[in-house]
Design a protein around this motif. Structure first.
Motif, PDB file in Angstrom:
ATOM      1  N   ARG A  37       0.826  -1.223   0.000  1.00  0.00           N
ATOM      2  CA  ARG A  37       0.000   0.000   0.000  1.00  0.00           C
ATOM      3  C   ARG A  37       0.853   1.265   0.000  1.00  0.00           C
ATOM      4  O   ARG A  37       0.561   2.223  -0.708  1.00  0.00           O
ATOM      5  N   THR A  39       4.086   1.631  -0.939  1.00  0.00           N
ATOM      6  CA  THR A  39       5.075   1.774  -2.012  1.00  0.00           C
ATOM      7  C   THR A  39       4.481   1.716  -3.417  1.00  0.00           C
ATOM      8  O   THR A  39       5.120   2.153  -4.372  1.00  0.00           O
ATOM      9  N   GLY A  40       3.294   1.126  -3.537  1.00  0.00           N
ATOM     10  CA  GLY A  40       2.718   0.927  -4.864  1.00  0.00           C
ATOM     11  C   GLY A  40       3.287  -0.294  -5.567  1.00  0.00           C
ATOM     12  O   GLY A  40       2.956  -0.563  -6.720  1.00  0.00           O
ATOM     13  N   GLY A  95       7.598   1.745 -15.652  1.00  0.00           N
ATOM     14  CA  GLY A  95       6.280   2.326 -15.460  1.00  0.00           C
ATOM     15  C   GLY A  95       5.161   1.295 -15.367  1.00  0.00           C
ATOM     16  O   GLY A  95       3.984   1.657 -15.425  1.00  0.00           O
ATOM     17  N   PHE A  97       4.241  -0.436 -12.792  1.00  0.00           N
ATOM     18  CA  PHE A  97       3.513  -0.295 -11.538  1.00  0.00           C
ATOM     19  C   PHE A  97       3.414   1.186 -11.174  1.00  0.00           C
ATOM     20  O   PHE A  97       4.303   1.971 -11.486  1.00  0.00           O
ATOM     21  N   ALA A  98       2.343   1.530 -10.483  1.00  0.00           N
ATOM     22  CA  ALA A  98       2.158   2.906 -10.013  1.00  0.00           C
ATOM     23  C   ALA A  98       2.915   3.070  -8.695  1.00  0.00           C
ATOM     24  O   ALA A  98       2.329   3.119  -7.611  1.00  0.00           O
ATOM     25  N   VAL A  99       4.221   3.149  -8.803  1.00  0.00           N
ATOM     26  CA  VAL A  99       5.090   3.216  -7.627  1.00  0.00           C
ATOM     27  C   VAL A  99       4.996   4.613  -7.017  1.00  0.00           C
ATOM     28  O   VAL A  99       5.078   5.618  -7.719  1.00  0.00           O
ATOM     29  N   THR A 100       4.809   4.662  -5.710  1.00  0.00           N
ATOM     30  CA  THR A 100       4.724   5.938  -4.998  1.00  0.00           C
ATOM     31  C   THR A 100       6.129   6.509  -4.788  1.00  0.00           C
ATOM     32  O   THR A 100       7.137   5.849  -5.059  1.00  0.00           O
ATOM     33  N   THR A 104       9.555   4.458  -4.759  1.00  0.00           N
ATOM     34  CA  THR A 104      10.753   4.814  -5.516  1.00  0.00           C
ATOM     35  C   THR A 104      11.962   4.868  -4.589  1.00  0.00           C
ATOM     36  O   THR A 104      13.029   4.336  -4.914  1.00  0.00           O
TER      37      THR A 104
END
Length: 137
Positions: A37, A39-40, A95, A97-100, A104
């Motif tokens: 949750r 880290t994405g 890109g 995953f929608a990494v926060t 990152t």
């Protein structure tokens, strides 16, 4: 005697590698959902790499505890650590995953850590000969 010339330098680096992998792997397994949750990063990726890190930590402990460091295995570790860093950067650049921002930072911290460890391991390998004696500086 400098730290780099010490016969315990390379095993010490392997102990540090084992500790960092064990800590990261344990965190990823113990807090998979929360880390996913925050880290994405997908939970299966965190769990899979957590297991891999714990298995690797056990192998690093084996290498660190040998009277004579297993040079060939440690050479593979150096390559693997550089590979892990490349994979971390590729993951972020893909890109997929929608990494926060925290994700990152988590991935880049791992990449930086393994690059530093790989460089220290490579330095230790260059400073030792096959029999464990120290090479001339």
């Amino acid at each position: 005697m400098s730290v780099l010339a010490s016969p315990r330098f390379l095993p010490g680096v392997m102990w540090a590698d084992a500790a960092s992998c064990a800590a990261t792997g344990a965190l990823q397994l113990a807090f998979t959902g929360a880390l996913a949750r925050l880290t994405g990063l997908p939970a299966p990726l965190l769990m899979g790499t957590g297991v891999l890190l714990l298995a690797y930590a056990a192998a690093a402990v084996f290498m660190a505890s040998r009277r004579t460091p297993p040079r060939t295995l440690i050479g593979l570790v150096v390559a693997g650590n550089f590979g892990w860093a490349v994979a971390c950067v590729a993951l972020l650049m893909s890109g997929v995953f929608a990494v926060t921002a925290l994700g990152t930072a988590w991935v880049l911290a791992q990449a930086l850590c393994v690059v530093v460890l790989a460089e220290l391991q490579w330095t230790g390998l260059r400073r030792t000969r096959s029999g464990g004696a120290m090479a001339a500086a």
